[in-house]
Design a protein around this motif. Structure first.
Motif, PDB file in Angstrom:
ATOM      1  N   LEU A 248       1.125  -1.469   0.090  1.00 43.71           N
ATOM      2  CA  LEU A 248      -0.105   0.205  -0.105  1.00 43.71           C
ATOM      3  C   LEU A 248       1.051   2.078  -0.006  1.00 43.71           C
ATOM      4  O   LEU A 248       0.536   2.658   0.146  1.00 43.71           O
ATOM      5  N   ALA A 249       2.176   1.062   0.371  1.00 44.57           N
ATOM      6  CA  ALA A 249       2.805   2.378  -0.157  1.00 44.57           C
ATOM      7  C   ALA A 249       3.104   3.035  -1.369  1.00 44.57           C
ATOM      8  O   ALA A 249       3.392   3.907  -1.578  1.00 44.57           O
ATOM      9  N   VAL A 250       2.568   1.750  -2.068  1.00 44.16           N
ATOM     10  CA  VAL A 250       2.920   3.099  -3.423  1.00 44.16           C
ATOM     11  C   VAL A 250       1.738   3.510  -3.938  1.00 44.16           C
ATOM     12  O   VAL A 250       1.243   4.450  -4.669  1.00 44.16           O
ATOM     13  N   LEU A 251       1.146   4.215  -2.476  1.00 42.77           N
ATOM     14  CA  LEU A 251       0.040   4.626  -2.402  1.00 42.77           C
ATOM     15  C   LEU A 251       0.689   6.222  -2.119  1.00 42.77           C
ATOM     16  O   LEU A 251      -0.250   7.168  -2.016  1.00 42.77           O
ATOM     17  N   LEU A 252       0.819   6.279  -1.791  1.00 43.92           N
ATOM     18  CA  LEU A 252       1.903   6.815  -0.794  1.00 43.92           C
ATOM     19  C   LEU A 252       2.037   8.503  -1.652  1.00 43.92           C
ATOM     20  O   LEU A 252       2.526   7.879  -2.338  1.00 43.92           O
ATOM     21  N   MET A 260      10.444   3.835   0.297  1.00 44.28           N
ATOM     22  CA  MET A 260       9.412   2.540   0.348  1.00 44.28           C
ATOM     23  C   MET A 260      10.531   1.456  -0.327  1.00 44.28           C
ATOM     24  O   MET A 260      10.217   0.570  -0.463  1.00 44.28           O
ATOM     25  N   LEU A 261       9.843   1.938  -1.711  1.00 44.46           N
ATOM     26  CA  LEU A 261       9.753   1.314  -2.616  1.00 44.46           C
ATOM     27  C   LEU A 261      10.542   2.704  -4.173  1.00 44.46           C
ATOM     28  O   LEU A 261      10.260   2.661  -5.024  1.00 44.46           O
ATOM     29  N   PRO A 262      12.065   2.715  -3.502  1.00 45.08           N
ATOM     30  CA  PRO A 262      12.584   3.198  -4.206  1.00 45.08           C
ATOM     31  C   PRO A 262      13.022   2.874  -5.803  1.00 45.08           C
ATOM     32  O   PRO A 262      14.009   3.506  -6.443  1.00 45.08           O
ATOM     33  N   PHE A 263      12.387   2.003  -6.543  1.00 46.16           N
ATOM     34  CA  PHE A 263      12.121   1.605  -8.236  1.00 46.16           C
ATOM     35  C   PHE A 263      11.275   1.601  -8.363  1.00 46.16           C
ATOM     36  O   PHE A 263      10.278   0.583  -8.126  1.00 46.16           O
ATOM     37  N   PRO A 264      10.944   1.680  -9.849  1.00 46.18           N
ATOM     38  CA  PRO A 264      10.236   0.978 -10.795  1.00 46.18           C
ATOM     39  C   PRO A 264       9.494   0.243 -10.680  1.00 46.18           C
ATOM     40  O   PRO A 264       8.497  -0.341 -10.391  1.00 46.18           O
ATOM     41  N   LEU A 265      10.548  -0.643 -10.557  1.00 45.91           N
ATOM     42  CA  LEU A 265       9.554  -2.346 -10.517  1.00 45.91           C
ATOM     43  C   LEU A 265       9.879  -2.638  -9.310  1.00 45.91           C
ATOM     44  O   LEU A 265       8.142  -2.977  -9.123  1.00 45.91           O
ATOM     45  N   ALA A 267       7.599  -0.652  -7.191  1.00 45.06           N
ATOM     46  CA  ALA A 267       5.986  -0.121  -7.156  1.00 45.06           C
ATOM     47  C   ALA A 267       5.228  -0.686  -8.292  1.00 45.06           C
ATOM     48  O   ALA A 267       4.240  -1.107  -8.220  1.00 45.06           O
ATOM     49  N   GLN A 268       6.139  -1.747  -9.337  1.00 43.72           N
ATOM     50  CA  GLN A 268       5.073  -2.443 -10.477  1.00 43.72           C
ATOM     51  C   GLN A 268       4.634  -3.589  -9.503  1.00 43.72           C
ATOM     52  O   GLN A 268       3.166  -3.599  -9.738  1.00 43.72           O
ATOM     53  N   MET A 269       5.695  -4.315  -9.211  1.00 47.26           N
ATOM     54  CA  MET A 269       5.600  -5.317  -7.803  1.00 47.26           C
ATOM     55  C   MET A 269       4.564  -5.187  -6.972  1.00 47.26           C
ATOM     56  O   MET A 269       3.366  -5.689  -6.807  1.00 47.26           O
ATOM     57  N   VAL A 271       1.598  -2.591  -7.472  1.00 47.42           N
ATOM     58  CA  VAL A 271       0.304  -3.048  -7.910  1.00 47.42           C
ATOM     59  C   VAL A 271      -0.235  -4.963  -7.847  1.00 47.42           C
ATOM     60  O   VAL A 271      -1.474  -4.774  -7.575  1.00 47.42           O
ATOM     61  N   LEU A 272       1.048  -5.069  -8.401  1.00 49.05           N
ATOM     62  CA  LEU A 272       0.066  -6.850  -8.764  1.00 49.05           C
ATOM     63  C   LEU A 272      -0.086  -7.024  -7.153  1.00 49.05           C
ATOM     64  O   LEU A 272      -0.853  -7.933  -6.703  1.00 49.05           O
ATOM     65  N   ALA A 273       1.067  -7.185  -5.835  1.00 52.54           N
ATOM     66  CA  ALA A 273       0.654  -7.725  -5.013  1.00 52.54           C
ATOM     67  C   ALA A 273      -0.369  -7.316  -3.921  1.00 52.54           C
ATOM     68  O   ALA A 273      -1.251  -7.859  -3.102  1.00 52.54           O
ATOM     69  N   ILE A 274      -1.014  -5.779  -4.220  1.00 52.67           N
ATOM     70  CA  ILE A 274      -2.703  -5.596  -4.127  1.00 52.67           C
ATOM     71  C   ILE A 274      -3.638  -5.722  -4.301  1.00 52.67           C
ATOM     72  O   ILE A 274      -4.635  -6.453  -3.810  1.00 52.67           O
ATOM     73  N   ALA A 275      -3.219  -6.406  -5.339  1.00 55.15           N
ATOM     74  CA  ALA A 275      -4.171  -7.135  -6.876  1.00 55.15           C
ATOM     75  C   ALA A 275      -4.333  -8.294  -6.356  1.00 55.15           C
ATOM     76  O   ALA A 275      -5.276  -8.908  -6.844  1.00 55.15           O
ATOM     77  N   LEU A 276      -3.803  -9.277  -5.990  1.00 61.15           N
ATOM     78  CA  LEU A 276      -3.924 -10.365  -5.244  1.00 61.15           C
ATOM     79  C   LEU A 276      -3.859 -10.903  -4.292  1.00 61.15           C
ATOM     80  O   LEU A 276      -5.274 -11.913  -3.572  1.00 61.15           O
ATOM     81  N   ILE A 277      -4.902  -9.446  -3.643  1.00 59.68           N
ATOM     82  CA  ILE A 277      -5.721  -9.234  -2.386  1.00 59.68           C
ATOM     83  C   ILE A 277      -7.113 -10.695  -2.771  1.00 59.68           C
ATOM     84  O   ILE A 277      -7.625 -11.213  -2.055  1.00 59.68           O
ATOM     85  N   PRO A 278      -7.355  -9.132  -3.235  1.00 62.58           N
ATOM     86  CA  PRO A 278      -9.098  -9.794  -3.886  1.00 62.58           C
ATOM     87  C   PRO A 278      -8.922 -11.730  -4.655  1.00 62.58           C
ATOM     88  O   PRO A 278      -9.644 -12.287  -4.792  1.00 62.58           O
ATOM     89  N   LEU A 279      -7.982 -11.832  -5.483  1.00 57.10           N
ATOM     90  CA  LEU A 279      -7.713 -12.816  -6.386  1.00 57.10           C
ATOM     91  C   LEU A 279      -7.217 -14.511  -5.306  1.00 57.10           C
ATOM     92  O   LEU A 279      -8.116 -14.715  -5.247  1.00 57.10           O
ATOM     93  N   ALA A 280      -6.884 -13.819  -4.301  1.00 58.48           N
ATOM     94  CA  ALA A 280      -6.749 -15.013  -3.157  1.00 58.48           C
ATOM     95  C   ALA A 280      -8.500 -15.568  -2.536  1.00 58.48           C
ATOM     96  O   ALA A 280      -8.651 -16.290  -1.712  1.00 58.48           O
ATOM     97  N   LEU A 281      -9.606 -14.283  -2.528  1.00 59.44           N
ATOM     98  CA  LEU A 281     -10.475 -15.475  -2.052  1.00 59.44           C
ATOM     99  C   LEU A 281     -11.092 -15.806  -3.624  1.00 59.44           C
ATOM    100  O   LEU A 281     -12.126 -16.974  -2.685  1.00 59.44           O
ATOM    101  N   VAL A 282     -11.153 -15.595  -5.110  1.00 61.36           N
ATOM    102  CA  VAL A 282     -11.219 -16.942  -5.142  1.00 61.36           C
ATOM    103  C   VAL A 282     -10.462 -18.028  -6.083  1.00 61.36           C
ATOM    104  O   VAL A 282     -10.893 -19.373  -5.555  1.00 61.36           O
TER     105      VAL A 282
END
Length: 359
Positions: A248-252, A260-265, A267-269, A271-282
């Protein structure tokens, strides 16, 4: 498991927790750092009868010992097949392959941690789930993760060809690692339409490979349509949260995010880590597997968060809180997780009589 059976895990965690609290600098003592890496390699790589997958790999090693190298490629991904076949032919069983595999993993982990603001803390953050749970059971994916941790560490100094080759190397140990090519494409200096097209083409190519190689049915059964009790991971949501919450640091605001996320890779990772939260329910199994490649997010974000605290006492408190939380996560897993019984009691091949080993 009973408390005495867990003592080795807490001794190792305690060493890293103390180091994380007492040695906050960005450049660890070289001798201590290398020694800690060797300790972790021996602790995880020479495990005996530890981990949910222990018996599966024993069976695989047994089959490998009776087959030619060409036949061995039918049993696992190519690089892992070569490693386990070689270990079996040398009479080292699973132990030789585990030692080499966990060496690759630990070197990758320490290399990645060394790029964070607090290397000792970064290793501790990965310790409960990535080191104890995953690297002491899922032998093939462990090596793939180690290779990709190394890639994240050197990402800013590598070009396209090297990134692709290292990702393919990771995929040759566990096919799931190929998804990291999406980050390679995302990072290209191309117009957004080109990047999206390239990403889609790679996704289609991957799908085509899975379908035509026959791996597709296996992965579909395992991670998508075959969500039986066997592949439904009740712990997946907790696993995903270990990266999803720090992500969630990517939203700060940019000033904080850059620490906290010193290079673009990263931040991209994130975004995926956040997206996996709802995916984990399915798709719990697929999400739980994928989050294991995203540990650089929590390693960088949490160790970076501590550096945002102005006063030294505050930073020391921050490190202590994170260290206690990680030892707590380990304690919770060892005591309450469905699969923790396979980790207790801990035993090591170095402490066993040769006749007791599965050779």
């Amino acid at each position: 498991g009973s408390p005495p059976a867990m003592i080795p895990y807490f001794v190792v965690a305690g060493i890293f927790a103390l180091a994380a609290v007492l040695f906050p600098g960005p450049r660890p003592n070289r001798v201590a750092w290398v020694s800690a890496c060797v300790l972790l390699i021996l602790f995880t790589g020479l495990r005996h009868k530890v981990g949910m997958d222990w018996n599966n790999y024993l069976i695989m090693a047994d089959r490998m010992s009776q087959r030619s190298l060409v036949e061995a490629f039918d049993l696992a991904e190519p690089a892992y097949a070569l490693l386990l076949w070689g270990s079996a032919q040398l009479g080292l069983g699973v132990y030789g392959a585990n030692l080499v595999g966990n060496s690759i993993f630990c070197v990758g982990l320490f290399k990645c941690a060394s790029k964070t603001p607090a290397p000792w803390l970064a290793v501790l953050i990965a310790l409960p789930l990535l080191v104890v749970v995953v690297s002491m059971s899922a032998a093939r994916q462990t090596i793939a993760i180690g290779v990709l941790l190394w890639l994240v560490a050197i990402w800013r100094d590598t070009g396209l060809i090297k990134r692709v080759l290292i990702t393919l190397l990771a995929g040759s140990f566990h096919f799931s690692a190929i998804f990291f090519l999406a980050f390679v494409a995302w990072d290209l200096k191309l117009k957004p339409t080109w990047r999206i097209s390239l990403g889609l083409a790679m996704g289609a190519g991957l799908l085509g490979f899975l379908v035509f190689s026959g791996s597709g049915g296996y992965y579909d059964d395992l991670y998508v349509s075959g969500q039986t009790q066997m592949t439904y991971s009740p712990g997946a949501i907790q696993h995903v949260m270990l990266n999803g919450l720090p992500a969630l640091a990517v939203l700060l605001p940019a000033r904080i995010r850059s620490r906290m996320l010193p290079f673009p890779l990263l931040a991209q990772m994130a975004v995926l880590a956040i997206a996996l939260i709802p995916l984990a329910l399915v798709f719990s199994q697929a999400a739980g597997r994928m989050t294991l490649y995203l540990f650089p997010v929590s390693m960088f974000a949490l160790s970076g968060a501590v550096t945002l605290i102005q006063r030294a006492e505050g930073r020391a408190l921050g490190r202590t809180v994170i260290a206690m939380a990680m030892v707590g996560v380990l304690a919770m897993w060892l005591n309450f997780a469905n699969s923790s019984h396979a980790h207790n009691p801990y035993s090591n091949a170095l402490l066993m009589d040769r006749s007791e080993l599965h050779l």
